[in-house]
Design a protein around this motif. Structure first.
Motif: not given
Length: 154
Positions: A116-134
Protein backbone atom coordinates in the motif's frame (compact mmCIF):
# COMPACT_ATOMS: atom_id res chain seq x y z
CA UNK A 1 4.28 -5.85 -34.23
CA UNK A 2 7.88 -6.54 -33.32
CA UNK A 3 8.63 -2.82 -33.11
CA UNK A 4 5.70 -2.41 -30.71
CA UNK A 5 6.94 -5.29 -28.57
CA UNK A 6 10.44 -3.80 -28.48
CA UNK A 7 8.98 -0.43 -27.46
CA UNK A 8 7.04 -2.12 -24.65
CA UNK A 9 10.35 -3.38 -23.24
CA UNK A 10 11.71 0.18 -23.37
CA UNK A 11 8.52 1.42 -21.71
CA UNK A 12 8.98 -0.89 -18.73
CA UNK A 13 12.68 -0.08 -18.46
CA UNK A 14 11.82 3.62 -18.46
CA UNK A 15 9.18 3.07 -15.78
CA UNK A 16 11.69 1.12 -13.68
CA UNK A 17 14.27 3.91 -13.95
CA UNK A 18 11.73 6.56 -12.93
CA UNK A 19 10.66 4.43 -9.96
CA UNK A 20 14.30 3.93 -8.94
CA UNK A 21 14.76 7.70 -9.02
CA UNK A 22 11.58 8.18 -6.97
CA UNK A 23 12.79 5.71 -4.35
CA UNK A 24 16.19 7.40 -4.30
CA UNK A 25 14.52 10.73 -3.54
CA UNK A 26 12.41 9.08 -0.83
CA UNK A 27 15.57 7.60 0.69
CA UNK A 28 17.40 10.95 0.59
CA UNK A 29 14.50 12.70 2.32
CA UNK A 30 14.14 9.83 4.80
CA UNK A 31 10.54 9.18 3.70
CA UNK A 32 10.74 5.45 3.02
CA UNK A 33 8.41 4.52 5.87
CA UNK A 34 6.15 7.54 5.48
CA UNK A 35 3.01 7.39 3.41
CA UNK A 36 3.53 10.81 1.80
CA UNK A 37 3.99 12.09 -1.71
CA UNK A 38 7.54 12.36 -2.96
CA UNK A 39 8.42 15.82 -4.30
CA UNK A 40 8.97 14.73 -7.89
CA UNK A 41 7.40 16.14 -11.03
CA UNK A 42 4.92 14.04 -12.98
CA UNK A 43 6.84 15.10 -16.10
CA UNK A 44 9.33 12.30 -15.34
CA UNK A 45 6.70 9.94 -16.77
CA UNK A 46 6.44 11.60 -20.20
CA UNK A 47 8.91 9.25 -21.87
CA UNK A 48 7.27 6.07 -20.63
CA UNK A 49 3.79 7.23 -21.69
CA UNK A 50 5.05 8.23 -25.16
CA UNK A 51 6.75 4.85 -25.51
CA UNK A 52 3.62 3.04 -24.28
CA UNK A 53 1.47 4.89 -26.82
CA UNK A 54 3.83 4.15 -29.69
CA UNK A 55 4.12 0.52 -28.57
CA UNK A 56 0.36 0.14 -28.49
CA UNK A 57 -0.03 1.75 -31.91
CA UNK A 58 2.53 -0.49 -33.60
CA UNK A 59 1.33 -3.66 -31.90
CA UNK A 60 -2.44 -3.22 -32.20
CA UNK A 61 -2.42 -1.95 -35.78
CA UNK A 62 -0.06 -4.73 -36.85
CA UNK A 63 -2.14 -7.34 -35.05
CA UNK A 64 -5.43 -6.20 -36.61
CA UNK A 65 -3.82 -6.02 -40.06
CA UNK A 66 -2.37 -9.51 -39.65
CA UNK A 67 -5.70 -11.02 -38.59
CA UNK A 68 -7.52 -9.24 -41.41
CA UNK A 69 -5.11 -10.07 -44.25
CA UNK A 70 -4.29 -13.65 -43.26
CA UNK A 71 -7.80 -14.80 -42.41
CA UNK A 72 -10.03 -16.45 -45.00
CA UNK A 73 -12.56 -14.01 -46.49
CA UNK A 74 -15.48 -15.62 -44.65
CA UNK A 75 -13.72 -15.31 -41.27
CA UNK A 76 -12.26 -11.79 -41.38
CA UNK A 77 -14.77 -10.31 -38.96
CA UNK A 78 -14.33 -13.18 -36.51
CA UNK A 79 -10.54 -13.01 -36.68
CA UNK A 80 -10.58 -9.26 -36.13
CA UNK A 81 -12.71 -9.92 -33.04
CA UNK A 82 -10.07 -12.44 -31.90
CA UNK A 83 -7.58 -9.60 -32.06
CA UNK A 84 -9.62 -7.67 -29.51
CA UNK A 85 -10.13 -10.83 -27.45
CA UNK A 86 -6.36 -11.26 -27.11
CA UNK A 87 -6.15 -7.70 -25.78
CA UNK A 88 -8.76 -8.40 -23.11
CA UNK A 89 -7.13 -11.70 -22.16
CA UNK A 90 -3.86 -9.81 -21.78
CA UNK A 91 -5.55 -7.50 -19.28
CA UNK A 92 -6.74 -10.47 -17.22
CA UNK A 93 -3.30 -12.09 -17.39
CA UNK A 94 -1.75 -8.82 -16.25
CA UNK A 95 -4.08 -8.66 -13.23
CA UNK A 96 -3.30 -12.29 -12.39
CA UNK A 97 0.44 -11.64 -12.61
CA UNK A 98 0.12 -8.62 -10.33
CA UNK A 99 -1.79 -10.72 -7.78
CA UNK A 100 0.82 -13.49 -7.95
CA UNK A 101 3.71 -11.10 -7.47
CA UNK A 102 1.94 -9.36 -4.58
CA UNK A 103 1.17 -12.68 -2.89
CA UNK A 104 4.60 -14.27 -3.25
CA UNK A 105 6.65 -11.20 -2.39
CA UNK A 106 4.64 -10.24 0.69
CA UNK A 107 4.86 -13.55 2.54
CA UNK A 108 6.52 -13.71 5.94
CA UNK A 109 5.43 -10.24 7.03
CA UNK A 110 7.43 -8.49 4.30
CA UNK A 111 5.82 -5.49 2.57
CA UNK A 112 6.40 -7.10 -0.83
CA UNK A 113 7.12 -5.43 -4.12
CA UNK A 114 3.76 -3.65 -4.37
CA UNK A 115 2.54 -2.68 -0.87
CA UNK A 116 0.00 0.00 0.00
CA UNK A 117 2.89 2.34 0.79
CA UNK A 118 4.95 2.24 -2.42
CA UNK A 119 7.86 3.87 -0.59
CA UNK A 120 8.38 0.55 1.25
CA UNK A 121 8.08 -1.62 -1.86
CA UNK A 122 9.96 -2.34 -5.04
CA UNK A 123 7.68 -1.40 -7.88
CA UNK A 124 10.86 -0.96 -9.92
CA UNK A 125 11.53 -4.71 -9.64
CA UNK A 126 8.02 -5.41 -10.88
CA UNK A 127 8.63 -3.18 -13.90
CA UNK A 128 11.90 -5.02 -14.57
CA UNK A 129 10.04 -8.34 -14.32
CA UNK A 130 7.52 -7.12 -16.91
CA UNK A 131 10.39 -5.92 -19.14
CA UNK A 132 11.98 -9.37 -18.89
CA UNK A 133 8.71 -11.13 -19.73
CA UNK A 134 8.26 -8.74 -22.65
CA UNK A 135 11.75 -9.61 -23.89
CA UNK A 136 10.92 -13.32 -23.77
CA UNK A 137 7.67 -12.56 -25.61
CA UNK A 138 9.61 -10.68 -28.31
CA UNK A 139 12.05 -13.57 -28.77
CA UNK A 140 9.18 -16.06 -29.14
CA UNK A 141 7.41 -13.70 -31.55
CA UNK A 142 10.51 -13.33 -33.73
CA UNK A 143 11.06 -17.10 -33.70
CA UNK A 144 7.44 -17.69 -34.82
CA UNK A 145 7.51 -14.85 -37.36
CA UNK A 146 10.61 -16.22 -39.05
CA UNK A 147 8.91 -19.59 -39.50
CA UNK A 148 5.52 -18.24 -40.59
CA UNK A 149 4.40 -18.60 -44.20
CA UNK A 150 2.01 -15.94 -45.50
CA UNK A 151 -1.39 -17.08 -46.68
CA UNK A 152 -0.83 -15.43 -50.07
CA UNK A 153 2.26 -17.54 -50.78
CA UNK A 154 0.61 -20.93 -50.16
Amino acid sequence: MGIGMFLSILTMLSAALVEMKRLEIARELNLLHEKVEIPMSVLWQILQYCLAGASEAFTVIGKVEFFYTEAPDAMRCLCTAFSLLTTSLGGYLSSFLLALVSYYTSRGGEPGWIPDNLNEGHLDWFFLLIAGLSAVNLVVFVWCALRYTNRTTL
